[in-house]
Design a protein around this motif. Sequence first.
Motif, PDB file in Angstrom:
ATOM      1  N   PRO A 132       0.792  -1.236   0.000  1.00  0.00           N
ATOM      2  CA  PRO A 132       0.000   0.000   0.000  1.00  0.00           C
ATOM      3  C   PRO A 132       0.825   1.288   0.000  1.00  0.00           C
ATOM      4  CG  PRO A 132      -0.969  -1.606   1.492  1.00  0.00           C
ATOM      5  CD  PRO A 132       0.363  -2.163   1.063  1.00  0.00           C
ATOM      6  N   GLU A 133       1.972   1.293   0.686  1.00  0.00           N
ATOM      7  CA  GLU A 133       2.748   2.528   0.730  1.00  0.00           C
ATOM      8  C   GLU A 133       3.276   2.893  -0.652  1.00  0.00           C
ATOM      9  OE1 GLU A 133       3.023   4.782   2.931  1.00  0.00           O
ATOM     10  OE2 GLU A 133       2.060   3.729   4.583  1.00  0.00           O
ATOM     11  N   ARG A 134       3.759   1.881  -1.363  1.00  0.00           N
ATOM     12  CA  ARG A 134       4.262   2.184  -2.698  1.00  0.00           C
ATOM     13  C   ARG A 134       3.124   2.383  -3.698  1.00  0.00           C
ATOM     14  NH1 ARG A 134       9.247  -1.354  -4.313  1.00  0.00           N
ATOM     15  NH2 ARG A 134       8.176  -2.975  -3.134  1.00  0.00           N
ATOM     16  N   ALA A 135       1.982   1.781  -3.401  1.00  0.00           N
ATOM     17  CA  ALA A 135       0.806   2.082  -4.233  1.00  0.00           C
ATOM     18  C   ALA A 135       0.464   3.564  -4.105  1.00  0.00           C
ATOM     19  CB  ALA A 135      -0.372   1.212  -3.805  1.00  0.00           C
ATOM     20  N   ALA A 136       0.524   4.071  -2.870  1.00  0.00           N
ATOM     21  CA  ALA A 136       0.248   5.497  -2.657  1.00  0.00           C
ATOM     22  C   ALA A 136       1.295   6.351  -3.364  1.00  0.00           C
ATOM     23  CB  ALA A 136       0.209   5.799  -1.158  1.00  0.00           C
ATOM     24  N   ALA A 137       2.545   5.896  -3.343  1.00  0.00           N
ATOM     25  CA  ALA A 137       3.608   6.654  -4.019  1.00  0.00           C
ATOM     26  C   ALA A 137       3.367   6.700  -5.530  1.00  0.00           C
ATOM     27  CB  ALA A 137       4.970   6.014  -3.709  1.00  0.00           C
ATOM     28  N   GLU A 138       2.864   5.604  -6.090  1.00  0.00           N
ATOM     29  CA  GLU A 138       2.562   5.590  -7.527  1.00  0.00           C
ATOM     30  C   GLU A 138       1.425   6.566  -7.847  1.00  0.00           C
ATOM     31  OE1 GLU A 138       4.004   4.595 -10.044  1.00  0.00           O
ATOM     32  OE2 GLU A 138       2.545   4.248 -11.649  1.00  0.00           O
ATOM     33  N   ILE A 139       0.448   6.631  -6.952  1.00  0.00           N
ATOM     34  CA  ILE A 139      -0.648   7.595  -7.140  1.00  0.00           C
ATOM     35  C   ILE A 139      -0.098   9.025  -7.077  1.00  0.00           C
ATOM     36  CG2 ILE A 139      -2.820   8.454  -6.173  1.00  0.00           C
ATOM     37  CD1 ILE A 139      -3.275   5.514  -5.150  1.00  0.00           C
ATOM     38  N   ASP A 140       0.824   9.249  -6.140  1.00  0.00           N
ATOM     39  CA  ASP A 140       1.427  10.580  -6.054  1.00  0.00           C
ATOM     40  C   ASP A 140       2.250  10.915  -7.301  1.00  0.00           C
ATOM     41  OD1 ASP A 140       0.367  11.347  -3.623  1.00  0.00           O
ATOM     42  OD2 ASP A 140       2.003  10.482  -2.448  1.00  0.00           O
ATOM     43  N   ARG A 141       2.847   9.901  -7.893  1.00  0.00           N
ATOM     44  CA  ARG A 141       3.690  10.138  -9.072  1.00  0.00           C
ATOM     45  C   ARG A 141       2.880  10.637 -10.265  1.00  0.00           C
ATOM     46  NH1 ARG A 141       5.823   7.438 -13.705  1.00  0.00           N
ATOM     47  NH2 ARG A 141       4.418   5.663 -13.426  1.00  0.00           N
ATOM     48  N   ILE A 142       1.705  10.015 -10.495  1.00  0.00           N
ATOM     49  CA  ILE A 142       0.988  10.331 -11.732  1.00  0.00           C
ATOM     50  C   ILE A 142      -0.437  10.841 -11.510  1.00  0.00           C
ATOM     51  CG2 ILE A 142       2.291   8.723 -13.162  1.00  0.00           C
ATOM     52  CD1 ILE A 142      -0.082   6.769 -12.821  1.00  0.00           C
TER      53      ILE A 142
END
Lengths: 366, 366
Positions: free
Chosen positions: A150-160
Amino acid sequence: MTEIATALPYARPVEWPDVDLVDTDVHITPRSIESLFPYLPARWRDYVRESGIESLESDLYPPGSPLSAIPGSRPAAGPPGSDPDLLRTQLLDPWHTRIAITHCIYGVDGIHNPDWAVAMARAVNDWQHAEWLAGEPRLRGSVVVASQDPERAAAEIDRIGDRPEFVQVLMPVRARAPLGSRSYWPIYEAAQRHGLAIGVYAGGAGGNPITPVGAPSYYLEEYVLVAQVFQAQLVSLVSEGVLVRFPDLRIVLVEGGFTWLPPLMWRFDKNWKGLRREVPWVDRLPSEIIRDSVRLTAQPLDEPDEPERLLEVIDRLGSDRMLMFSTDYPHRQFDDPARSAPIGLAGEAMTRFLGRNALDTYRLGE
Amino acid sequence: MTEIATALPYARPVEWPDVDLVDTDVHITPRSIESLFPYLPARWRDYVRESGIESLESDLYPPGSPLSAIPGSRPAAGPPGSDPDLLRTQLLDPWHTRIAITHCIYGVDGIHNPDWAVAMARAVNDWQHAEWLAGEPRLRGSVVVASQDPERAAAEIDRIGDRPEFVQVLMPVRARAPLGSRSYWPIYEAAQRHGLAIGVYAGGAGGNPITPVGAPSYYLEEYVLVAQVFQAQLVSLVSEGVLVRFPDLRIVLVEGGFTWLPPLMWRFDKNWKGLRREVPWVDRLPSEIIRDSVRLTAQPLDEPDEPERLLEVIDRLGSDRMLMFSTDYPHRQFDDPARSAPIGLAGEAMTRFLGRNALDTYRLGE
C-alpha cells in the motif's frame, strides 16, 4: 472501417437521446507483454524474458476464445482491446462517445512478488498514458497500483495522480483482505489527495474462495456470486468508516450489478441501528453514506423478465446519481445495444445515467 | 403466569386474523450439558466430564447477556428456551400457536471429533424427543445431524426420521463446504426418504471467514453478511442439481432474510441462460426451481423504511408459498409483534404466510 463499425451489433441505437455519453467501462490491453518493455526497468524485462512469461492476462478472458470478445473486435495483431484505431472506429465514433473510461489491470493484482508488482503497475500506467490517453482526448485512464504494497501504491498515485488523463485508481473486488482494512488507507488517502475515484473491478487474485463456505464447483456459481463479493466489500468500506474518513472519495463498483443494492441497504441500515455502538465513526445511515459516495457501472444488467421492475429497483436506490452507463467493450457481455440502458429510463434520469453522473463522479466538468 | 405472558412485549397483536398459526423458528436448549447425559453413552459422558466442558452453546447467544433473550424468557434455572412450561405460557398459549417448529443445534456442527459429534447429535435428538416433543402436541422438532460424517448423518435420519414429531433435518449455512456438494447428498437422500425438509440455519462453524475476502472487523458486518452466505448456499444447491435430483426435498432457509431473493433470481436466471451447458441437470430456470423447493422464515425482517416496499419484494418473489411466519423465540431479534408480519399483507397471502405455507412445507396436513 466505418461500414464495418456500423454493421456491428453494438452500434448505438438510433433512437437514443443526443446527450453527452460517458462510457465508464472500456477495456484496453497491451498487444503483448513486450509492449510494456519500454516502460519496465531492465531487471524486470530480463525477469519476464528469462521466466518465459508470455502474458499476465486473466484466464477469465482467454484471448483465443471466440466467446470472450465481441465479433470483429480482434485486430490483425494482438488481442481484442489492443488497437486504439479499432476502439475509435468501433466504439467512440459510432456511439458518439464524449468520454470513455479505460481499464487495464494486466494481472498486476495476481503477482505475489511485491517488487515486480510495483514495477508492472508503473509500466502499465506509463504505457497506457503514452500509447492511449495522450493521443486520444476522449479517453480517461485508471491508475493501476500494487495493493500488495500500500505505501508504494500510494507513491505511484502521487507520481501520476495529478495528470488530467487519469480519473481513478483501480482496486480488485477479490482483494487479499476486506477493502475497508486499515492497511489500504494510504491508497485511499492518496486517491483523495489527487481527486481520484476508486474503481473496484470484478476481478482479483486475493486467494480466498468466492463463497464464504469454500470453492463452488462451476463457473456459473462464480459468475452469479461475484455480486456477493461486491456486497461484502461495500459493507467493509462503510463499516470501517473509509467513506466517512475520506469524505471526498468516490467508490465506483464496476461490473458488479446493482439490483442487490436496495435490499442490502435495508438490511445494513436496520442492523446499523442496533449495532452502531460498535462502529461510532459510521455517523449516519449506511444507505446515506452509500448514496453520497458510491457509484455503479450498469453493464452487465441483472435483468428481470419484466423491464419495468428494473425501473422500480432504480427508484429504490433512492438516488438518480448512482448508476453510470457502460459498454464493457470489447467483452462479449455487452452484446445488445437495446439493453445497454434500463428500458423506460427517460428524461433527466436518462441524461444522468448516460453521462452526467459519470462527469460528476470523475470531476470531468462541462 | 398468564398475566406475565400477556404483559410481555411479544404477545400476539389482537387485530391478527384468526387463522392457523405456525411458528417456524422457536429455539429450545438443554438446561445444562448434564441434561443430555441420560441420552449419551458412558464413553462420551466421561469425555465431557473429564474435559471440563460446561456447554457447547454458541457464543453468539451468551446465556448471561441481558441482550440475547427477550426479557422475562429466562426460567428460574437454566438459560432462555430451556423450560417447556415457560414456552407454553409465553408463546404457544398467548399466540394461539397451532404448531411451533423447534430448533436445537447445541454446537454439534462445531465439534471436530466426528465420533463425538455423531454421539452428541443422537443425544440431542433423543433428549428433545423425550423432553419436549413427546409431551406437547403443538411442537414439531428438527433432527440434528453431524454433517461432518454424512453417512452416519444419514443413518441418524433413518433411525428417527419416521417419527411424526420430526419434520426437518438441520444443516448449518456456514457449513464446511457448499451445501450442494456431493458429499452431502446421502443426507438429502435420507431426508427425502423420510419426507423431511432440510432446514438451513444461520450458524455453523465451518471454518471459512464470512466474506469471500477474509474476516471482517466488526460483528455488524457478520450480521449483515450472513445473508450472503445463504445466497451462496442457495446458488450451490441449485447449481449442483440437488433440488432436481431430490425433487421431493424442501429447503427452508431460517433467519436469512428474503429481500435479497428477487435480485438474486434475476441474476441467476440470466447467467444460467448463458452458462447452462455447464450444469445440464439444471433443467429449468433457477427461479422456477427455487420457487418450487425453497421456503424462508420471515424473522428478522429486512425492513425498508416504507413498509409498502416489503410488499413489492414479496410480489417479486413470484410466489405466495415461500414465506413463513416465525418468532425466533426467545431470541431478542423478535421484539415487536407489529413487525412479525409484513405490514399490509392481507387475505389469502396473510393466511398462507401465517400458517398454510408451513403446513404444506412440513406436510402437516389439515
